[in-house]
Scaffold this motif. Structure first.
Motif, PDB file in Angstrom:
ATOM      1  N   VAL A  78      -0.273   2.269 -22.156  1.00 16.59           N
ATOM      2  CA  VAL A  78      -0.625   1.384 -21.098  1.00 16.59           C
ATOM      3  C   VAL A  78      -1.355   2.286 -20.202  1.00 16.59           C
ATOM      4  CG1 VAL A  78       0.680   0.633 -18.689  1.00 16.59           C
ATOM      5  CG2 VAL A  78       1.892   0.293 -20.848  1.00 16.59           C
ATOM      6  N   ILE A  79      -2.430   1.642 -19.468  1.00 15.62           N
ATOM      7  CA  ILE A  79      -3.569   2.292 -18.712  1.00 15.62           C
ATOM      8  C   ILE A  79      -3.293   1.760 -17.286  1.00 15.62           C
ATOM      9  CG2 ILE A  79      -5.905   2.674 -18.635  1.00 15.62           C
ATOM     10  CD1 ILE A  79      -6.120   2.287 -21.375  1.00 15.62           C
ATOM     11  N   VAL A  80      -3.266   2.511 -16.274  1.00 16.98           N
ATOM     12  CA  VAL A  80      -3.049   2.193 -14.965  1.00 16.98           C
ATOM     13  C   VAL A  80      -4.241   2.657 -14.235  1.00 16.98           C
ATOM     14  CG1 VAL A  80      -1.628   2.448 -12.995  1.00 16.98           C
ATOM     15  CG2 VAL A  80      -0.577   2.329 -15.161  1.00 16.98           C
ATOM     16  N   ALA A  81      -5.052   1.780 -13.630  1.00 15.75           N
ATOM     17  CA  ALA A  81      -6.101   2.208 -12.915  1.00 15.75           C
ATOM     18  C   ALA A  81      -5.744   2.465 -11.535  1.00 15.75           C
ATOM     19  CB  ALA A  81      -7.182   1.031 -12.871  1.00 15.75           C
ATOM     20  N   PRO A  82      -6.247   3.530 -10.658  1.00  6.78           N
ATOM     21  CA  PRO A  82      -5.962   3.721  -9.324  1.00  6.78           C
ATOM     22  C   PRO A  82      -6.429   2.682  -8.470  1.00  6.78           C
ATOM     23  CG  PRO A  82      -7.732   5.152  -9.949  1.00  6.78           C
ATOM     24  CD  PRO A  82      -7.279   4.429 -11.134  1.00  6.78           C
ATOM     25  N   PRO A  83      -6.030   2.245  -7.383  1.00  4.70           N
ATOM     26  CA  PRO A  83      -6.331   1.167  -6.344  1.00  4.70           C
ATOM     27  C   PRO A  83      -7.762   1.539  -5.734  1.00  4.70           C
ATOM     28  CG  PRO A  83      -4.572   2.200  -5.565  1.00  4.70           C
ATOM     29  CD  PRO A  83      -4.643   2.782  -6.871  1.00  4.70           C
ATOM     30  N   ALA A  84      -8.528   0.727  -5.440  1.00  2.00           N
ATOM     31  CA  ALA A  84      -9.885   1.053  -5.225  1.00  2.00           C
ATOM     32  C   ALA A  84      -9.759   1.272  -3.490  1.00  2.00           C
ATOM     33  CB  ALA A  84     -10.834  -0.353  -5.146  1.00  2.00           C
ATOM     34  N   THR A  85     -10.656   2.302  -3.123  1.00  2.00           N
ATOM     35  CA  THR A  85     -10.596   2.394  -1.766  1.00  2.00           C
ATOM     36  C   THR A  85     -11.215   1.282  -1.154  1.00  2.00           C
ATOM     37  OG1 THR A  85     -12.397   3.928  -2.147  1.00  2.00           O
ATOM     38  CG2 THR A  85     -10.461   4.924  -2.201  1.00  2.00           C
ATOM     39  N   PRO A  86     -10.677   1.240   0.260  1.00  6.30           N
ATOM     40  CA  PRO A  86     -11.415   0.217   1.067  1.00  6.30           C
ATOM     41  C   PRO A  86     -12.595   0.790   1.739  1.00  6.30           C
ATOM     42  CG  PRO A  86      -9.407   0.893   2.036  1.00  6.30           C
ATOM     43  CD  PRO A  86      -9.319   1.296   0.579  1.00  6.30           C
ATOM     44  N   ASP A  87     -13.641  -0.065   1.906  1.00  3.48           N
ATOM     45  CA  ASP A  87     -14.756   0.410   2.398  1.00  3.48           C
ATOM     46  C   ASP A  87     -14.761   0.562   3.856  1.00  3.48           C
ATOM     47  OD1 ASP A  87     -16.328  -0.168   0.104  1.00  3.48           O
ATOM     48  OD2 ASP A  87     -17.018  -2.111   0.486  1.00  3.48           O
ATOM     49  N   ALA A  88     -15.427   1.473   4.447  1.00  8.04           N
ATOM     50  CA  ALA A  88     -15.279   1.853   5.769  1.00  8.04           C
ATOM     51  C   ALA A  88     -16.108   0.750   6.619  1.00  8.04           C
ATOM     52  CB  ALA A  88     -16.199   3.077   6.056  1.00  8.04           C
ATOM     53  N   PRO A  89     -15.466   0.406   8.063  1.00  4.48           N
ATOM     54  CA  PRO A  89     -16.055  -0.779   8.610  1.00  4.48           C
ATOM     55  C   PRO A  89     -17.382  -0.225   9.277  1.00  4.48           C
ATOM     56  CG  PRO A  89     -13.968   0.319   9.704  1.00  4.48           C
ATOM     57  CD  PRO A  89     -14.173   0.912   8.508  1.00  4.48           C
ATOM     58  N   LYS A  90     -18.201  -1.202   9.366  1.00  4.03           N
ATOM     59  CA  LYS A  90     -19.596  -0.907   9.693  1.00  4.03           C
ATOM     60  C   LYS A  90     -19.699  -1.268  11.186  1.00  4.03           C
ATOM     61  CE  LYS A  90     -21.517  -2.149   5.442  1.00  4.03           C
ATOM     62  NZ  LYS A  90     -22.428  -2.482   4.400  1.00  4.03           N
TER      63      LYS A  90
END
Length: 90
Positions: A78-90
């Motif tokens: 089983v390979i678990v990928a870390p959740p993506a980081t949200p982009d910073a607001p502009k």
């Protein structure tokens, strides 16, 4: 009157006799008996080859194959990928 009838009859006979067609006799030669049959002729050359025939119709579709055997189970990884980081607001 008697002379008129006799004269008319005589005139009619002479007129009909003068108008008669003369019959002409024509001699037609009659052929003799047939001669003997001639020899058989030579055999002719062989004819040309005929054209190729048309292609046949497509056959009907074959039956569906049998279901395959179940595969063997493999090792589990089983390979678990870390959740993506949200982009910073502009």
């Amino acid at each position: 009157m008697n002379r008129l009838i006799i004269t008319a009859a005589l005139f009619s006979v002479l007129a009909l006799t003068a108008c008669e067609e003369k019959t002409n006799v024509v001699n037609v030669p009659v052929p003799g008996p047939a001669g003997k049959t001639g020899d058989t002729g030579a055999q002719g050359n062989q004819g040309n080859q005929g054209n190729q025939g048309n292609q046949g119709k497509t056959g009907t579709q074959g039956a569906e194959g049998n279901k395959g055997d179940t595969g063997t189970s493999g090792d589990t990884t089983v390979i678990v990928a870390p959740p993506a980081t949200p982009d910073a607001p502009k």
